[in-house]
Design an enzyme around this catalytic site. Structure first.
Site, short mmCIF file in Angstrom:
data_model
loop_
_atom_site.label_atom_id
_atom_site.label_comp_id
_atom_site.label_asym_id
_atom_site.label_seq_id
_atom_site.Cartn_x
_atom_site.Cartn_y
_atom_site.Cartn_z
N ASP A 1 -22.86 -25.32 -12.54
CA ASP A 1 -23.86 -25.06 -12.92
C ASP A 1 -24.60 -26.32 -12.36
OD1 ASP A 1 -26.56 -24.48 -14.05
OD2 ASP A 1 -25.60 -23.94 -16.16
C1 NOJ Z 1 -29.21 -24.36 -15.18
C2 NOJ Z 1 -28.63 -22.72 -15.74
O1 NOJ Z 1 -27.84 -23.11 -16.72
C3 NOJ Z 1 -27.97 -22.00 -15.20
O2 NOJ Z 1 -28.19 -20.99 -15.59
C4 NOJ Z 1 -29.30 -21.94 -13.87
O3 NOJ Z 1 -28.73 -20.46 -12.78
C5 NOJ Z 1 -29.52 -23.30 -12.85
N1 NOJ Z 1 -29.72 -24.27 -13.90
C6 NOJ Z 1 -30.04 -23.36 -12.19
O4 NOJ Z 1 -31.26 -23.11 -11.87
#
Ligand code: NOJ
Length: 783
Positions: free
Chosen positions: A311
Site C-alpha cells: 500500500d
Molecule cells: C491507500 C489506500 O489504502 C489504498 O486502498 C489505495 O489503493 C492507495 N492508497 C492508492 O491510492
C-alpha cells in the site's frame, strides 16, 4: 484507425488549447507536448512489436528480458512512482529513461499517460512499458453505488457489469490497473472503509469480489478496455481495533483463514492479477512485512501467480510500526515477505541494490519479483499496445453506463421499514410532497468516497429524480433545512415543518456526506450526524407520513429516529444515478430489493455484531434476558438470564444481515433436501418454494444458510452458503434450489487444514439471516 487518429489529435489540440495549461507551459514538458502533438497521433497507428519482447511464451519472454536487465533496471520495475497530470513527464522523465520506474499512479490525462509510456518504451534501454494505476473503486466518470451498496444488490451480474463499465471508462485515459476490488471483511461500521468493502460475510464477499475481478479484467486481459484488478488489502485490515482506520488487528489464524482470507482465495481462483498489502499490523507483524501471509499462504498454498504491491508507502511504514529500525531494513523485510512492488515510497530504489550486494537478498528473490511484474505487463498486452486512443473505446458517461449505474442503485437500496405500507407513494393520491434534508440535492455527496474522477456534473439528485418523475402531478416543496449533514444550526427547521404541514407526505433525505466515510474517516458515534435527529422530530410534528431516505457510507445506529419515521429506504451512497433510482423506488416503479450485506446495530456498544457469530456456552434467547429497567435488585442473580446479552441492548441487532423489505409479499415454504445424507465429496440439493403473494412483480434475494452442529473447532450459528436473485410475477410460485457440495461445508479446524467433517447440519432458506424455515441433513464419511 483513422477516426482514432483524428480523435487523439483533437485531444492533443484540446490539451494545447486549454488556457490553464498553456499559461503554465513554460516547462520542458509543455514545449515537448506542443512539438509532439502530431507524433503522439502516429503512435496510435501502429502497435509496437519489439522483437526482443514479443515472441515466445510469456515465460520465455520474461526470461529473455531478465537476462538483459541490470540490477538497477530490475529494482526499477519493482518501484511505483506517484505522479500527477501536467508535468509528470518532466519530473519522471529521467527516471523512466533510466528504467528506474516500473509503474506510475494517479495520472489520468491520456496525453500525459501516452507520453510517459512513450518515454518508457522508446527512450529507456529495454523499452518496458508502464503499469498505470488508479483507484477506480466504484466507477470512473460514471459513479456506481459505493461497494457496500453494490454488495446490497447481492447480484454478481450487476457488480460485474459495473466493474466492466468502470474499466472501459478508466481505460480511455491509459489507466491499465485499478486498485480494486477491496474485499476486506468488516464487522465494524465505525470503520470508514466499510464503505469500500463488501460487508461482513466471507461468502458474499467472495462471490462479489470474483465478479468484480471478472468485470475489470474481462475475458481477455490483453483486449482494449480491460484493466488489471488488485485485490486489497491483504489481509485483515477490516478488523481494525475499534474501527479506527489503520489500527492494529489481532486475528487468530483459524478465524483469519475461515473469514478474512476466504474472499482473497476466491479472487485468486478467479484470476486476479495483483494483490495489495494492508497498512495494518496483523498479530504483531504488519501485513507489508508478513511472510506468512505473502509467501506461505498466498504463494505456496494458493499458488498465486500475479504480483503483490505494497500500500502507499507502507514499506517505509514498517519502521514506524516498529518492525524495523530504518528504511533499509524495511525494504529487506518487505521483499523477503513477498512484496514485489513498492507503491510510492523509495525504500526499494534506495536500498535494494545494497541489500543484494551485501548478500542479504539473493538475486533470485529479486528476479522472481520482477518476473511476476513483467508477466503482468506481457499479459496486459502492453508491449504490443502501450498507447491509448480514447476513440477506440466507448465515450464516458454512455447510455449503457448510466443505465448500469441506475440498475445498480435500484438494486442496492434496502427498504428497512415500511409501516402501514406508507411506501410506495402514489401520484394519484398525493397532491403535494415535502422534500426535506441536506442530501436531497447534493450531487457530489451522493457519489460517496473514492471518486477521484467521478463527474458531479452528471450526478442526478433525489430532488431532481422526484421532480422528473412526478412532473406536474404533484407539487414538490423542497427545503434543504441543513447546509451539510453535520450542521448544528436548526434555524431552517421551522421552514421544513411548514413545508411538511402544507404537504400530503414528507420525504427526508438524511445521512452522511461523502467525507464521513472512506480512508481515515472512521467515526466513534454512528448516529445521524449534526442535528438530523432533531430535524426528524420537528418534521414529525406536522403529523404527515414521513419517509426517510438515508444515504450513508456505513450502517448507522438509527435507534433514535426509527420510531419517528414511517419508512426508511437505505440508499447508501448511490452514485451518479441515485436520484432517478430513488424516485422509482419511492413511487413504486420498481420494488426495493436490496438486502443488507452487514448487520445494523442498535447502538455502538454492540459492535462487533454480526450474524455468523458463535453460539457461546450460554446463548441468549428472549426468555433469558433482562432489560436494565426491569432489574429486580432483590431477585437472585439467575433472574438476569445468565446468557450472552447486554442489559441495555439485548442481543439482537436493529436490522439483521440479509434483511430487506419489498412491495411484493414473498412467502417461503417446503424446504427440503435431495437426501437425508450426503457422502463427503458429493453434492446435496437444498430447495424451497417461493411465492409472490403480492400484487407487484418484484425481485427477491433468496438466501441459503447452514449450521454445522459440531466441529473440532466451534462453528458459527449460521453461515451463508448460497443466494440467488429471482424475479416473480404476482401470484407466481417457483422452486429455488441450491447445490451444496460437501467442500462448501469445509473449514479450517485446529490443525489449520481445510476439512469437511461428517456430522449433522441444519439448513435454512429465506429472505434474511433470521429465516426460520429449516431442514436437516447429515454428512457421512466415505465408506
Ligand atoms: C491507500 C489506500 O489504502 C489504498 O486502498 C489505495 O489503493 C492507495 N492508497 C492508492 O491510492
Amino acid at each position: 484507425m483513422q477516426g482514432g487518429r483524428a480523435a487523439l489529435s483533437k485531444s492533443v489540440r484540446r490539451y494545447m488549447n486549454d488556457s490553464s495549461r498553456v499559461g503554465a507551459m513554460t516547462s520542458h514538458f509543455g514545449v515537448l507536448v506542443a512539438l509532439r502533438g502530431m507524433l503522439l497521433v502516429t503512435f496510435m497507428s501502429t502497435s509496437i512489436a519489439n522483437p526482443l519482447n514479443s515472441t515466445g511464451s510469456i515465460d520465455q519472454r520474461v526470461a529473455k528480458l531478465l537476462a538483459q536487465m541490470t540490477l538497477a533496471e530490475k529494482i526499477g520495475q519493482m518501484s511505483q512512482a506517484n505522479a500527477s497530470d501536467g508535468y509528470a513527464p518532466d519530473y519522471l522523465g529521467d527516471g523512466l529513461r533510466a528504467g528506474r520506474i516500473g509503474s506510475v499512479l494517479n495520472v489520468v490525462d491520456v496525453v500525459v499517460v501516452n507520453e510517459l509510456q512513450r518515454i518508457a518504451v522508446e527512450e529507456s534501454r529495454l523499452g518496458i512499458p508502464l503499469m498505470v494505476g488508479r483507484d477506480v473503486i466504484h466507477g470512473f466518470k460514471t459513479v456506481m453505488p459505493i461497494p457496500l451498496g453494490q454488495a446490497a444488490t447481492w447480484n454478481p451480474d450487476i457488480v460485474r457489469d459495473a466493474a466492466r463499465i468502470a474499466a472501459l471508462e478508466a481505460a480511455t485515459t491509459g489507466v491499465n490497473w485499478t486498485f480494486a476490488p477491496m474485499i476486506d471483511i468488516s464487522r465494524d461500521p465505525r470503520w470508514g472503509r466499510i464503505a469500500e468493502s463488501p460487508g461482513e460475510d466471507p461468502y458474499l464477499a467472495s462471490r462479489l469480489g470474483a465478479a468484480m475481478v471478472e468485470g475489470f479484467q474481462g475475458d481477455d486481459i490483453a483486449e482494449r478496455g480491460t484493466i488489471a484488478a488488485c485485490a486489497k488489502h491483504f489481509a485483515g485490515y477490516g478488523a481494525a481495533e475499534s474501527g479506527r482506520d489503520y489500527a492494529t488487528t489481532n486475528i487468530p489464524e483459524n478465524e483469519l483463514r475461515n473469514v478474512y482470507l476466504q474472499p482473497f482465495k476466491a479472487v485468486v481462483d478467479a484470476g486476479v492479477m495483483t494483490l495489495m498489502t494492508s497498512f495494518s499490523d496483523l498479530n504483531g507483524v504488519p501485513a507489508t512485512g508478513n511472510e506468512f501471509l505473502l509467501r506461505e499462504v498466498l504463494r505456496e498454498e494458493w499458488r498465486f501467480g500475479g504480483f503483490v504491491v505494497s500500500d502507499y508507502d507502507s514499506v517505509r511504514q514498517l519502521a514506524i510500526h516498529g518492525l524495523t529500525g530504518n528504511d533499509k531494513d524495511s525494504a529487506f523485510e518487505a521483499v523477503m515477505a513477498g512484496v514485489d512492488m513498492e507503491m510510492a515510497g523509495d525504500a526499494y530504489i534506495k536500498h535494494l541494490a545494497e541489500l543484494v550486494e551485501e548478500g542479504r537478498i539473493s538475486i533470485d528473490t529479486i528476479d522472481s519479483a520482477v518476473a511476476s511484474i513483467l508477466r503482468a505487463k506481457i499479459r496486459l498486452g502492453l508491449f504490443e499496445n502501450p498507447y491509448t486512443d480514447p476513440a477506440e473505446l466507448p465515450p464516458l458517461g454512455s447510455e449503457i453506463a448510466l443505465q448500469t449505474a441506475k440498475k445498480a442503485a435500484l438494486q442496492s437500496a434496502v427498504l428497512l421499514k415500511n409501516d402501514q405500507e406508507v411506501l410506495p407513494l402514489s401520484t394519484d393520491q398525493l397532491n403535494s410532497l415535502a422534500v426535506v434534508g441536506p442530501l436531497a440535492d447534493a450531487p457530489y455527496e451522493q457519489l460517496g468516497t473514492w471518486v477521484f474522477d467521478g463527474d458531479r456534473e452528471t450526478s442526478i439528485t433525489g430532488i431532481e429524480g422526484i421532480r422528473d418523475l412526478v412532473g406536474d402531478e404533484v407539487d414538490v416543496n423542497y427545503v434543504r433545512a441543513m447546509d451539510t449533514s453535520r450542521s448544528r444550526a436548526s434555524k431552517s427547521f421551522d421552514e421544513a415543518v411548514e413545508a411538511a404541514r402544507g404537504s400530503d407526505a414528507v420525504v427526508l433525505f438524511l445521512g452522511e456526506e461523502s467525507i464521513l466515510s472512506g480512508e481515515a474517516h472512521s467515526r466513534a458515534d454512528i448516529n445521524l450526524p449534526g442535528e438530523q435527529a432533531e430535524l426528524v422530530r420537528r418534521v414529525r410534528e406536522a403529523g404527515k407520513p414521513v419517509v426517510a431516505v438515508i444515504m450513508a457510507g456505513r450502517p448507522l445506529t438509527l435507534t433514535n429516529i426509527i420510531d419517528e419515521v414511517d419508512a426508511i429506504l437505505f440508499a447508501w451512497h448511490p452514485g451518479t444515478m441515485g436520484g432517478p433510482a430513488i424516485a422509482d423506488l419511492l413511487f413504486g416503479v420498481e420494488s426495493p430489493s436490496g438486502k443488507l450485506p452487514v448487520t445494523f446495530p442498535r447502538m455502538v456498544g454492540q459492535i462487533p455484531i454480526y450474524y455468523n457469530q458463535k453460539n457461546t456456552g450460554k446463548p441468549p434467547s428472549p426468555d433469558k434476558i433482562v432489560h436494565i429497567d426491569d432489574i429486580d435488585t432483590h431477585a437472585p442473580q439467575t433472574s438476569f438470564g445468565m446468557t450472552a446479552f447486554h442489559l441495555d441492548a439485548g442481543y439482537t441487532p436493529l436490522f439483521p444481515f440479509g434483511h430487506g423489505l419489498t412491495y411484493a409479499e414473498f412467502g417461503y415454504a417446503n424446504i427440503r433436501t435431495s437426501a437425508d445424507e450426503v457422502t463427503v465429496g458429493d453434492v446435496l440439493i437444498v430447495s424451497a418454494d417461493l411465492t409472490n403473494h403480492g400484487d407487484i412483480a418484484a425481485d427477491e434475494v433468496v438466501q441459503l444458510y447452514v449450521r454445522d452442529l459440531v466441529g473440532n473447532v466451534t462453528r458459527p450459528v449460521r453461515e451463508l452458503k448460497g443466494f440467488r436473485r429471482v424475479r416473480l410475477e404476482p401470484g407466481q410460485t417457483i422452486n429455488v434450489d441450491f447445490e451444496l457440495h460437501t467442500d462448501d461445508l469445509s473449514f479450517y479446524g485446529r490443525n489449520m487444514r481445510l476439512t469437511t467433517e461428517p456430522g449433522e447440519f441444519h439448513a435454512w432458506i429465506g429472505g434474511s439471516s433470521e429465516t426460520k424455515l429449516r431442514t436437516e441433513f447429515c454428512i457421512i464419511a466415505c465408506n
